[in-house]
Design an enzyme around this catalytic site. Structure first.
Site, PDB file in Angstrom:
ATOM      1  N   CYS A   1       0.842  -1.205   0.000  1.00 34.00           N
ATOM      2  CA  CYS A   1       0.000   0.000   0.000  1.00 34.00           C
ATOM      3  C   CYS A   1       0.873   1.249   0.000  1.00 34.00           C
ATOM      4  O   CYS A   1       0.902   2.015  -0.936  1.00 34.00           O
ATOM      5  CB  CYS A   1      -0.876   0.043   1.248  1.00 34.00           C
ATOM      6  SG  CYS A   1      -1.884  -1.389   1.470  1.00 34.00           S
TER       7      CYS A   1
HETATM    8  N1  SAJ Z   1       6.931   2.122   8.584  1.00 37.00           N
HETATM    9  C1  SAJ Z   1       7.999   2.860   9.056  1.00 37.00           C
HETATM   10  N2  SAJ Z   1       7.777   3.781  10.031  1.00 37.00           N
HETATM   11  C2  SAJ Z   1       6.526   3.981  10.558  1.00 37.00           C
HETATM   12  C3  SAJ Z   1       5.449   3.215  10.050  1.00 37.00           C
HETATM   13  C4  SAJ Z   1       5.672   2.290   9.079  1.00 37.00           C
HETATM   14  O1  SAJ Z   1       9.134   2.702   8.602  1.00 37.00           O
HETATM   15  O2  SAJ Z   1       6.380   4.810  11.447  1.00 37.00           O
HETATM   16  C5  SAJ Z   1       7.160   1.159   7.494  1.00 37.00           C
HETATM   17  C6  SAJ Z   1       6.782  -0.256   7.861  1.00 37.00           C
HETATM   18  O3  SAJ Z   1       7.869  -0.923   8.462  1.00 37.00           O
HETATM   19  C7  SAJ Z   1       6.424  -0.845   6.505  1.00 37.00           C
HETATM   20  C8  SAJ Z   1       5.849   0.337   5.742  1.00 37.00           C
HETATM   21  O4  SAJ Z   1       6.311   1.506   6.418  1.00 37.00           O
HETATM   22  O5  SAJ Z   1       7.574  -1.314   5.853  1.00 37.00           O
HETATM   23  C9  SAJ Z   1       4.330   0.347   5.707  1.00 37.00           C
HETATM   24  O6  SAJ Z   1       3.908   0.160   7.017  1.00 37.00           O
HETATM   25  P1  SAJ Z   1       2.377   0.473   7.491  1.00 37.00           P
HETATM   26  O7  SAJ Z   1       2.382   0.479   8.989  1.00 37.00           O
HETATM   27  O8  SAJ Z   1       1.855   1.651   6.806  1.00 37.00           O
HETATM   28  O9  SAJ Z   1       1.588  -0.847   7.101  1.00 37.00           O
HETATM   29  P2  SAJ Z   1       0.838  -1.256   5.779  1.00 37.00           P
HETATM   30  O10 SAJ Z   1       1.679  -1.151   4.577  1.00 37.00           O
HETATM   31  O11 SAJ Z   1       0.234  -2.574   6.098  1.00 37.00           O
HETATM   32  O12 SAJ Z   1      -0.289  -0.139   5.623  1.00 37.00           O
HETATM   33  C10 SAJ Z   1      -1.630  -0.486   5.910  1.00 37.00           C
HETATM   34  C11 SAJ Z   1      -2.442   0.603   5.252  1.00 37.00           C
HETATM   35  N3  SAJ Z   1      -3.821   0.198   5.207  1.00 37.00           N
HETATM   36  C12 SAJ Z   1      -4.505   0.427   4.050  1.00 37.00           C
HETATM   37  O13 SAJ Z   1      -3.998   0.934   3.068  1.00 37.00           O
HETATM   38  C13 SAJ Z   1      -5.913   0.017   4.023  1.00 37.00           C
HETATM   39  C14 SAJ Z   1      -2.334   1.898   6.026  1.00 37.00           C
HETATM   40  O14 SAJ Z   1      -3.333   2.830   5.554  1.00 37.00           O
HETATM   41  C15 SAJ Z   1      -2.557   1.675   7.496  1.00 37.00           C
HETATM   42  O15 SAJ Z   1      -2.466   2.924   8.190  1.00 37.00           O
HETATM   43  C16 SAJ Z   1      -1.486   0.738   7.969  1.00 37.00           C
HETATM   44  O16 SAJ Z   1      -1.766  -0.529   7.323  1.00 37.00           O
HETATM   45  C17 SAJ Z   1      -1.520   0.547   9.474  1.00 37.00           C
HETATM   46  O17 SAJ Z   1      -1.860   1.513  10.175  1.00 37.00           O
HETATM   47  O18 SAJ Z   1      -1.138  -0.545   9.904  1.00 37.00           O
END
Ligand code: SAJ
Length: 434
Positions: A274
């Site tokens: 995403c």
């Molecule tokens: N990450 C960081 N630092 C952070 C947060 C995330 O480096 O502070 C990295 C993670 O390690 C990962 C990437 O970013 O590699 C994405 O992480 P994510 O927490 O955004 O997780 P996703 O990719 O599963 O995003 C989903 C998304 N959901 C949808 O699109 C419906 C996002 O909108 C959500 O906010 C997120 O999950 C969530 O909150 O878990």
């Protein structure tokens, strides 16, 4: 009675048959919600094995219990098929197919086009169609609508078309399809009203908006917001690294501000299907309109640099121990794109492994959720955590799964590069933090 009122009463009486195209981590949970409240639901997918598994009452999606599938199949409320001609028998159709990026960072709309072609082939008066796949603003209006109206049917009168962004967060223990507010926008007010009414039968909160483009843009704002803020803290980590400031302490202290701040954390890069993808659907579209999405490009560059930054950290850390990367054994802890899940799509671990191998390191890894890493040219099998730590010249914590015993990791390792602050509870000269 108008087609609008006919469909309205079918939805209110739950006599409407719902169709879901694409039975992945978005489509299958959605199908279960519609079946749960009594809609006869038909799932459509191109993968025979998925369809067969579902019709046997088995789930293959982490957040969908097999018991739910089995119950709905046994009670005749859910079935799956690869026969798209059965689209003729449904009253509502949710399109939940992938929208990846091509290597050129251009949107790959092939799945949406293929699904829409099938729907256009079997469309009949009185059907409600809702696109859920994350996409650039204008997709529903400019791509999907014309394909459907080629049938001669008129949107807003003969059929109804909406966009509703999927907000599924796989593995989230608190938020599930039924209790995540659902935004929906239609081509016409009638379309929006039917979309709102349909979701309201099974989901707790529905948020109607004035158009499909607004609904498409909502999702892109949500995920671009995340990507840019992650880019911001990654750049802060680079700055703090140069100035000898502990960026993790800075963020934790900033997070004590009870308003106007939301913590994000630096990391080894940006993974998943995403966050690294969605913002480039927006920047692709704005470029067509002659507007440069500079924040997205810059954040994408910074996030993309993090694997290189980590590889340099490892090289410098080994150097401090009079070792070169070339010929050293590096053990990676965690290869999934984020903690406590098994998904390696776009995982920064893949880039870090590639870069370290390029510099001559020998790589092993441990990840309790990923037994084999056969992705993007890698061909590795997970090895034991402590065995790997003891043998390695340098351990790199790339994904901070809860399952690792970080005290044992510290005792077993000579040198640790920690990209997730997983070792925050420990002070040791062995630890090099991002
Ligand atoms: N990450 C960081 N630092 C952070 C947060 C995330 O480096 O502070 C990295 C993670 O390690 C990962 C990437 O970013 O590699 C994405 O992480 P994510 O927490 O955004 O997780 P996703 O990719 O599963 O995003 C989903 C998304 N959901 C949808 O699109 C419906 C996002 O909108 C959500 O906010 C997120 O999950 C969530 O909150 O878990």
């Amino acid at each position: 009675m108008s087609l609008f009122n006919q469909l309205k009463s079918k939805i209110e009486s739950k006599q409407a048959v719902s169709g879901i195209v694409g039975l992945g981590y978005v489509g299958l949970p959605l199908a279960m919600e519609f079946a749960r409240v009594g809609f006869r639901t038909v799932g459509f997918d191109v993968t025979v094995s998925k369809v067969e598994k579902l019709n046997r009452g088995e789930s293959y999606i982490q957040d969908v219990p097999t018991a739910d599938v089995a119950r709905h199949v046994a009670e005749g409320r859910f079935s799956a098929t690869t026969d798209f001609a059965q689209l003729r028998d449904v009253d509502t159709i949710n399109i939940c197919v992938p929208t990846p990026l091509r290597k050129t960072k251009d949107p790959d709309m092939s799945y949406v086009v293929a699904a829409t072609e099938q729907i256009a082939k079997h469309i009949r008066p009185g059907v409600l169609i809702i696109l859920e796949s994350t996409t650039y603003p204008g997709t529903t209006d400019e791509l999907v609508l014309p394909m459907l109206e080629k049938s001669g049917l008129k949107c807003g009168e003969d059929f109804f078309l909406c966009f509703s962004p999927e907000r599924v967060d796989p593995g989230n223990p608190n938020f599930h399809t039924y209790n995540i507010p659902k935004v929906v926008g239609g081509i016409t007010p009638n379309c929006t009203e039917l979309g709102r009414l349909f979701y309201a039968q099974s989901l707790e909160t529905v948020v109607p908006v004035g158009s499909t483009s607004v609904a498409e843009m909502v999702k892109l704002l949500e995920n671009t917001f995340r990507m840019i803020n992650i880019g911001l803290v990654n750049e802060l980590a680079l700055m703090c690294g140069r100035m000898g400031i502990n960026v993790w302490e800075v963020i934790d202290a900033a997070a004590t501000k009870p308003f106007g701040f939301m913590p994000f954390y630096p990391g080894p890069g940006l993974g998943g299907h995403c966050i690294p993808i969605d913002p480039f659907y927006l920047s692709w579209k704005t470029r067509q309109a002659g507007i440069e999405a500079r924040f997205i490009e810059l954040a994408g560059y910074i996030n993309g640099q993090m694997p290189h930054f980590v590889a340099d950290k490892v090289q410098n850390a080994l150097n401090e121990h009079s070792k070169s990367v070339k010929g050293s054994h590096v053990h990676i802890l965690g290869v999934a794109y984020k903690k406590n899940i098994d998904d390696v799509r776009e995982s920064p671990a893949l880039d870090i492994i590639h870069l370290l191998k390029q510099r001559g390191a020998r790589i092993t890894y441990s990840d309790p959720y990923v037994d084999d890493l056969r992705h993007e040219g890698q061909d590795l099998t997970a090895s034991g955590v402590l065995e790997g730590c003891r043998a390695a010249d340098c351990v790199v914590i790339v994904t901070d799964h809860k399952d690792f015993d970080y005290g044992q990791v510290l005792d077993a390792s000579r040198l640790i590069v920690d990209t997730r602050n997983a070792m925050k509870a420990f002070q040791s000269g062995k630890i090099v933090r991002l």
